[in-house]
Design a protein around this motif. Structure first.
Motif, PDB file in Angstrom:
ATOM      1  N   PRO A 154      29.511 -15.603  19.718  1.00 50.00           N
ATOM      2  CA  PRO A 154      30.337 -16.760  20.117  1.00 50.00           C
ATOM      3  C   PRO A 154      30.333 -16.956  21.633  1.00 50.00           C
ATOM      4  N   LYS A 157      27.788 -23.172  23.878  1.00 55.02           N
ATOM      5  CA  LYS A 157      27.055 -24.030  22.947  1.00 55.02           C
ATOM      6  C   LYS A 157      25.580 -24.116  23.353  1.00 55.02           C
ATOM      7  N   ARG A 189      38.602 -17.603  15.345  1.00 52.90           N
ATOM      8  CA  ARG A 189      37.727 -18.655  15.893  1.00 52.90           C
ATOM      9  C   ARG A 189      36.408 -18.780  15.139  1.00 52.90           C
ATOM     10  N   SER A 191      35.538 -20.082  12.332  1.00 46.94           N
ATOM     11  CA  SER A 191      35.229 -21.385  11.738  1.00 46.94           C
ATOM     12  C   SER A 191      34.595 -22.332  12.761  1.00 46.94           C
ATOM     13  N   THR A 192      35.167 -22.381  13.961  1.00 40.91           N
ATOM     14  CA  THR A 192      34.622 -23.219  15.031  1.00 40.91           C
ATOM     15  C   THR A 192      33.232 -22.740  15.428  1.00 40.91           C
ATOM     16  N   PHE A 193      33.077 -21.421  15.528  1.00 36.45           N
ATOM     17  CA  PHE A 193      31.791 -20.819  15.870  1.00 36.45           C
ATOM     18  C   PHE A 193      30.725 -21.215  14.849  1.00 36.45           C
ATOM     19  N   ASP A 195      30.696 -23.807  12.865  1.00 35.19           N
ATOM     20  CA  ASP A 195      30.393 -25.244  13.000  1.00 35.19           C
ATOM     21  C   ASP A 195      29.350 -25.470  14.096  1.00 35.19           C
ATOM     22  N   THR A 196      29.532 -24.752  15.208  1.00 38.48           N
ATOM     23  CA  THR A 196      28.601 -24.882  16.328  1.00 38.48           C
ATOM     24  C   THR A 196      27.204 -24.393  15.930  1.00 38.48           C
TER      25      THR A 196
END
Length: 267
Positions: A154, A157, A189, A191-193, A195-196
């Motif tokens: 993580p 981006k 975190r 889930s956000t990771f 998605d990226t």
């Protein structure tokens, strides 16, 4: 990447289950038996760890397994030589070798990739090899149709996109920063990771580091294409170590490991 065995495993629709074991823990023969049992229990791909005296990415459970395997005489060469025996005895799933940079440099990168390919290995994962320094190993892997599996953490981006762009086989996503090991909870975190990573990756993504319960496996499978389980499995193997080395008790021990895995990955 044109490794057919890995491509076939990754093209199947079900969620990937990628178990990690340490070669030589508790013995070379037991490692072969465990590999075959994991295939029977539903493993998609086997991650075979090479024991190393300074495993920077590994937590205490896998460090202890490395120490036991080294004490038992396991080496990089002997670990590679287990793979053709596994194949002879019916192992059909891909094998990814998990090792560190130093043993590879001592062995010789070209020699290692040539021997790994000839022994029936399908890919290599080197956790302490930075993306920026992977060109030489990557080119040797390409020559031998070996996938060089990339780790992505993580971070920014931009870095995730850069690594994902060149990744082969599957992209190994580190669930949280730090070393491997059993964790009570997943990083919130994640889930956000995911998605990226998902937006950047054109290949399947699997999550590892700290996945140790059925609930965690289910959570990860909702976010990714599969899961890597290491420390939780290695701890089970440690608990069965004496039985695995006993001809009389071996089958019962292998059955316990299979039951643990099936319970972990059952829906």
């Amino acid at each position: 990447m044109s490794n057919k065995r890995l491509e076939t495993a990754l093209s199947k629709q079900e969620k990937l289950f990628i178990p990690f074991i340490t070669a030589g823990d508790p013995s070379g023969e037991a490692t072969i038996d465990i590999a075959l049992s994991l295939q029977e229990a539903g493993a998609s791909i086997l991650e075979l760890g090479i024991p190393y005296s300074d495993p920077l990415a590994d937590g205490p459970v896998i460090q202890a397994a490395s120490k036991r395997a080294l004490a038992g005489g396991m080496t990089l060469t002997k670990a590679l030589e287990l793979v053709p025996v596994m194949r002879e005895r019916g192992l059909e799933i891909p094998v990814i070798i998990f090792t560190y940079v130093n043993p590879l440099l001592q062995y010789g990168l070209k020699r290692f990739t040539e021997e790994a390919a000839s022994f029936g290995v399908d890919g290599i994962l080197v956790p302490d090899l930075p993306y920026e320094e992977s060109d030489e190993l990557s080119s040797y892997c390409e020559e031998e149709d070996l996938a060089l599996i990339s780790l992505v953490a993580p971070t920014s981006k931009e870095r995730i996109e850069k690594i994902a762009n060149r990744a082969q086989g599957f992209l190994y996503c580190v669930s949280s920063l730090g070393v491997t090991g059993v964790r009570e909870e997943l990083d919130p975190r994640i889930s956000t990771f995911m998605d990226t990573v998902r937006s950047a990756s054109r290949i399947p993504i699997a999550v590892g580091f700290g996945i140790s319960t059925r609930t965690q496996v289910q959570t990860v499978n909702e976010l990714a294409d599969g899961v890597v389980v290491g420390s939780a499995l290695v701890r089970q193997i440690e608990e069965q170590a004496e039985a695995l080395k006993s001809p009389q008790q071996k089958e019962v021990a292998l059955q316990r490991i299979k039951s643990f895995v099936k319970d972990l990955i059952s829906e």
